[in-house]
Design a protein around this motif. Structure first.
Motif, PDB file in Angstrom:
ATOM      1  N   MET B   1      11.885  76.119  37.464  1.00 31.45           N
ATOM      2  CA  MET B   1      13.135  75.511  37.907  1.00 31.45           C
ATOM      3  C   MET B   1      14.335  76.177  37.246  1.00 31.45           C
ATOM      4  O   MET B   1      15.363  76.401  37.845  1.00 31.45           O
ATOM      5  CB  MET B   1      13.108  74.018  37.577  1.00 31.45           C
ATOM      6  CG  MET B   1      14.367  73.283  37.957  1.00 31.45           C
ATOM      7  SD  MET B   1      14.300  71.518  37.587  1.00 31.45           S
ATOM      8  CE  MET B   1      14.373  71.519  35.808  1.00 31.45           C
ATOM      9  N   MET B   2      14.163  76.493  35.946  1.00 31.80           N
ATOM     10  CA  MET B   2      15.278  77.051  35.200  1.00 31.80           C
ATOM     11  C   MET B   2      15.217  78.569  35.139  1.00 31.80           C
ATOM     12  O   MET B   2      15.988  79.169  34.417  1.00 31.80           O
ATOM     13  CB  MET B   2      15.286  76.483  33.782  1.00 31.80           C
ATOM     14  CG  MET B   2      15.396  74.982  33.718  1.00 31.80           C
ATOM     15  SD  MET B   2      16.973  74.406  34.398  1.00 31.80           S
ATOM     16  CE  MET B   2      16.726  72.634  34.318  1.00 31.80           C
ATOM     17  N   ASP B   3      14.282  79.155  35.883  1.00 31.44           N
ATOM     18  CA  ASP B   3      14.119  80.603  35.803  1.00 31.44           C
ATOM     19  C   ASP B   3      15.416  81.337  36.083  1.00 31.44           C
ATOM     20  O   ASP B   3      15.715  82.363  35.472  1.00 31.44           O
ATOM     21  CB  ASP B   3      13.058  81.070  36.805  1.00 31.44           C
ATOM     22  CG  ASP B   3      11.688  80.495  36.476  1.00 31.44           C
ATOM     23  OD1 ASP B   3      11.646  79.482  35.744  1.00 31.44           O
ATOM     24  OD2 ASP B   3      10.703  81.044  36.938  1.00 31.44           O
ATOM     25  N   ALA B   4      16.223  80.779  37.000  1.00 29.85           N
ATOM     26  CA  ALA B   4      17.476  81.443  37.351  1.00 29.85           C
ATOM     27  C   ALA B   4      18.460  81.457  36.188  1.00 29.85           C
ATOM     28  O   ALA B   4      19.271  82.372  36.058  1.00 29.85           O
ATOM     29  CB  ALA B   4      18.096  80.756  38.564  1.00 29.85           C
ATOM     30  N   LEU B   5      18.390  80.446  35.327  1.00 28.95           N
ATOM     31  CA  LEU B   5      19.278  80.393  34.164  1.00 28.95           C
ATOM     32  C   LEU B   5      18.860  81.404  33.112  1.00 28.95           C
ATOM     33  O   LEU B   5      19.683  82.044  32.473  1.00 28.95           O
ATOM     34  CB  LEU B   5      19.229  79.002  33.525  1.00 28.95           C
ATOM     35  CG  LEU B   5      20.022  77.875  34.159  1.00 28.95           C
ATOM     36  CD1 LEU B   5      19.765  76.591  33.393  1.00 28.95           C
ATOM     37  CD2 LEU B   5      21.498  78.200  34.168  1.00 28.95           C
ATOM     38  N   PHE B   6      17.553  81.523  32.953  1.00 22.85           N
ATOM     39  CA  PHE B   6      17.032  82.320  31.862  1.00 22.85           C
ATOM     40  C   PHE B   6      16.702  83.725  32.347  1.00 22.85           C
ATOM     41  O   PHE B   6      15.535  84.081  32.515  1.00 22.85           O
ATOM     42  CB  PHE B   6      15.786  81.660  31.278  1.00 22.85           C
ATOM     43  CG  PHE B   6      16.040  80.302  30.684  1.00 22.85           C
ATOM     44  CD1 PHE B   6      17.220  80.008  30.035  1.00 22.85           C
ATOM     45  CD2 PHE B   6      15.080  79.316  30.753  1.00 22.85           C
ATOM     46  CE1 PHE B   6      17.454  78.762  29.473  1.00 22.85           C
ATOM     47  CE2 PHE B   6      15.288  78.070  30.186  1.00 22.85           C
ATOM     48  CZ  PHE B   6      16.483  77.788  29.554  1.00 22.85           C
ATOM     49  N   THR B   7      17.711  84.517  32.542  1.00 22.67           N
ATOM     50  CA  THR B   7      17.468  85.902  32.913  1.00 22.67           C
ATOM     51  C   THR B   7      17.423  86.763  31.658  1.00 22.67           C
ATOM     52  O   THR B   7      17.898  86.360  30.589  1.00 22.67           O
ATOM     53  CB  THR B   7      18.587  86.427  33.821  1.00 22.67           C
ATOM     54  OG1 THR B   7      19.817  86.410  33.070  1.00 22.67           O
ATOM     55  CG2 THR B   7      18.736  85.570  35.070  1.00 22.67           C
ATOM     56  N   GLU B   8      16.865  87.927  31.797  1.00 23.14           N
ATOM     57  CA  GLU B   8      16.830  88.855  30.659  1.00 23.14           C
ATOM     58  C   GLU B   8      18.241  89.146  30.159  1.00 23.14           C
ATOM     59  O   GLU B   8      18.485  89.231  28.959  1.00 23.14           O
ATOM     60  CB  GLU B   8      16.152  90.161  31.076  1.00 23.14           C
ATOM     61  CG  GLU B   8      14.650  90.057  31.188  1.00 23.14           C
ATOM     62  CD  GLU B   8      14.001  91.421  31.355  1.00 23.14           C
ATOM     63  OE1 GLU B   8      14.695  92.448  31.251  1.00 23.14           O
ATOM     64  OE2 GLU B   8      12.783  91.453  31.597  1.00 23.14           O
ATOM     65  N   GLU B   9      19.170  89.294  31.096  1.00 20.65           N
ATOM     66  CA  GLU B   9      20.538  89.634  30.711  1.00 20.65           C
ATOM     67  C   GLU B   9      21.176  88.515  29.891  1.00 20.65           C
ATOM     68  O   GLU B   9      21.864  88.764  28.899  1.00 20.65           O
ATOM     69  CB  GLU B   9      21.380  89.916  31.959  1.00 20.65           C
ATOM     70  CG  GLU B   9      21.024  91.207  32.688  1.00 20.65           C
ATOM     71  CD  GLU B   9      19.694  91.133  33.432  1.00 20.65           C
ATOM     72  OE1 GLU B   9      19.250  90.008  33.753  1.00 20.65           O
ATOM     73  OE2 GLU B   9      19.089  92.190  33.684  1.00 20.65           O
ATOM     74  N   VAL B  10      20.957  87.271  30.311  1.00 20.27           N
ATOM     75  CA  VAL B  10      21.550  86.133  29.594  1.00 20.27           C
ATOM     76  C   VAL B  10      20.953  86.016  28.192  1.00 20.27           C
ATOM     77  O   VAL B  10      21.680  85.827  27.206  1.00 20.27           O
ATOM     78  CB  VAL B  10      21.325  84.823  30.393  1.00 20.27           C
ATOM     79  CG1 VAL B  10      21.639  83.600  29.537  1.00 20.27           C
ATOM     80  CG2 VAL B  10      22.185  84.827  31.644  1.00 20.27           C
ATOM     81  N   ILE B  11      19.647  86.129  28.101  1.00 28.20           N
ATOM     82  CA  ILE B  11      18.995  85.998  26.793  1.00 28.20           C
ATOM     83  C   ILE B  11      19.409  87.151  25.875  1.00 28.20           C
ATOM     84  O   ILE B  11      19.661  86.959  24.682  1.00 28.20           O
ATOM     85  CB  ILE B  11      17.457  85.949  26.961  1.00 28.20           C
ATOM     86  CG1 ILE B  11      17.077  84.741  27.834  1.00 28.20           C
ATOM     87  CG2 ILE B  11      16.765  85.884  25.602  1.00 28.20           C
ATOM     88  CD1 ILE B  11      17.553  83.398  27.338  1.00 28.20           C
ATOM     89  N   ALA B  12      19.512  88.349  26.432  1.00 26.80           N
ATOM     90  CA  ALA B  12      19.952  89.500  25.630  1.00 26.80           C
ATOM     91  C   ALA B  12      21.396  89.302  25.172  1.00 26.80           C
ATOM     92  O   ALA B  12      21.752  89.639  24.031  1.00 26.80           O
ATOM     93  CB  ALA B  12      19.823  90.780  26.450  1.00 26.80           C
ATOM     94  N   GLU B  13      22.227  88.741  26.030  1.00 29.60           N
ATOM     95  CA  GLU B  13      23.635  88.520  25.661  1.00 29.60           C
ATOM     96  C   GLU B  13      23.747  87.486  24.543  1.00 29.60           C
ATOM     97  O   GLU B  13      24.540  87.651  23.608  1.00 29.60           O
ATOM     98  CB  GLU B  13      24.421  88.058  26.893  1.00 29.60           C
ATOM     99  CG  GLU B  13      25.910  87.978  26.653  1.00 29.60           C
ATOM    100  CD  GLU B  13      26.666  87.602  27.918  1.00 29.60           C
ATOM    101  OE1 GLU B  13      26.221  87.990  29.014  1.00 29.60           O
ATOM    102  OE2 GLU B  13      27.691  86.918  27.789  1.00 29.60           O
ATOM    103  N   ILE B  14      22.971  86.411  24.657  1.00 30.36           N
ATOM    104  CA  ILE B  14      22.986  85.396  23.590  1.00 30.36           C
ATOM    105  C   ILE B  14      22.556  86.027  22.265  1.00 30.36           C
ATOM    106  O   ILE B  14      23.198  85.847  21.227  1.00 30.36           O
ATOM    107  CB  ILE B  14      22.052  84.215  23.959  1.00 30.36           C
ATOM    108  CG1 ILE B  14      22.694  83.356  25.056  1.00 30.36           C
ATOM    109  CG2 ILE B  14      21.746  83.362  22.726  1.00 30.36           C
ATOM    110  CD1 ILE B  14      21.779  82.276  25.609  1.00 30.36           C
ATOM    111  N   THR B  15      21.468  86.775  22.319  1.00 27.18           N
ATOM    112  CA  THR B  15      20.950  87.396  21.091  1.00 27.18           C
ATOM    113  C   THR B  15      21.969  88.376  20.517  1.00 27.18           C
ATOM    114  O   THR B  15      22.209  88.404  19.299  1.00 27.18           O
ATOM    115  CB  THR B  15      19.623  88.110  21.389  1.00 27.18           C
ATOM    116  OG1 THR B  15      18.742  87.198  22.063  1.00 27.18           O
ATOM    117  CG2 THR B  15      18.955  88.584  20.114  1.00 27.18           C
TER     118      THR B  15
END
Lengths: 135, 155
Positions: B1-15
């Motif tokens: 359901m949340m796959d769209a929120l958790f993209t590689e780009e978003v997680i990399a940006e947070i990190t």
């Protein structure tokens, strides 16, 4: 000016301490909420406490409530320093008696700006807590 | 359901934002296709509520030690094992907290834990890795993964 930093992470205590010392603030450290209450009980009340939310045992929100339940700490500002960035959490912290709130990750400049918003030298007045506690 | 929120780009940006705040004098991350198998430490933190799962941060021992030294403001030689564990725990705490911030409330964040080696998640219980970001920092591998538990309770 004196600050008490309360965080269970030594790394975060060190980072915050380094930033505060750079702002000419004397810093005391506590590794958890009970240790913070001990420091407050033993020493002159600091101008501000920077409090993490997630700590083992008594969490930061509970610490804020415990501190605000005691009149002797009324003059001390409290700033939450936490990963909890949702509006509900911010409102809960302010309702409990926190005066400021900053979300990790932060920069030294952001901490300095937050501190500048508080009249640390002038002391806190209870009226600054603008959120009514629903309880 | 949340796959769209958790993209590689978003997680990399947070990190990257966490690294930029607390390791400002180091070089930025580079995203890479895969990371070499090296001795590593893994910090993990659970999220529960409207979404259940965990966020893990795996660093080579060398990367973890470099990060701890930088955050503590000491030389690498002055970093102890407990310092490294604490630093990785705090980093995954902040990454996980920011991932949690993407989710609709209410959600709760656990305290972080750090293990020696790679993270073992029991996929038989329905946990699925939905994001796996491979990064290179100071020529050392750093990985961030998001695991979703699609059924039952989180680990």
């Amino acid at each position: 000016m004196r600050a008490l930093v309360v965080d269970d992470s030594r790394t975060m205590r060190t980072i915050l301490s380094r930033i505060l010392v750079g702002l000419d603030v004397d810093v005391e450290l506590a590794e958890d909420a009970p240790a913070a209450l001990e420091r407050l009980d033993e020493n002159h009340v600091p101008d501000i406490a920077l409090v993490d939310w997630h700590m083992p045992g008594m969490n930061g929100l509970e610490l804020v409530r415990a501190v605000r339940a005691q009149d002797r700490y009324t003059s001390m500002f409290i700033m939450m320093v936490t990963t909890e960035g949702e509006p509900e959490q911010i409102v809960a912290a302010l309702a409990a008696g926190a005066d400021e709130y900053i979300v990790k990750p932060f920069t030294a400049q952001a901490i300095a700006e937050k501190l500048s918003l508080l009249d640390l030298g002038g002391g806190r007045t209870p009226a600054r807590s603008w959120v009514e506690d629903p309880a | 359901m949340m796959d769209a929120l958790f993209t590689e780009e978003v997680i990399a940006e947070i990190t990257s934002s966490v690294w930029a705040a607390f390791l400002p004098d180091s070089e930025p991350f580079a995203m890479v296709e895969a990371v070499p198998a090296v001795r590593a430490l893994t910090g993990s933190i659970h999220i529960s509520g409207t979404w259940n799962g965990l966020v893990s941060l795996t660093c080579s021992t060398a990367a973890a030690t470099l990060a701890a030294a930088s955050m503590l403001g000491v030389e690498v030689e002055g970093v102890g094992a407990s310092d490294v564990l604490d630093a990785i725990g705090e980093l995954v705490n902040i990454v996980g907290g920011n991932v949690k911030g993407l989710l609709p409330p209410p959600t709760d964040l656990s305290l972080p834990s750090v293990t020696d080696g790679s993270l073992h998640v029991d996929t038989r219980a329905g946990a699925e890795r939905i994001v796996d970001v491979h990064l290179s920092w100071m020529d050392e591998p750093v990985g961030v993964a998001v695991w979703e538990r699609r059924g039952g309770e989180p680990d």
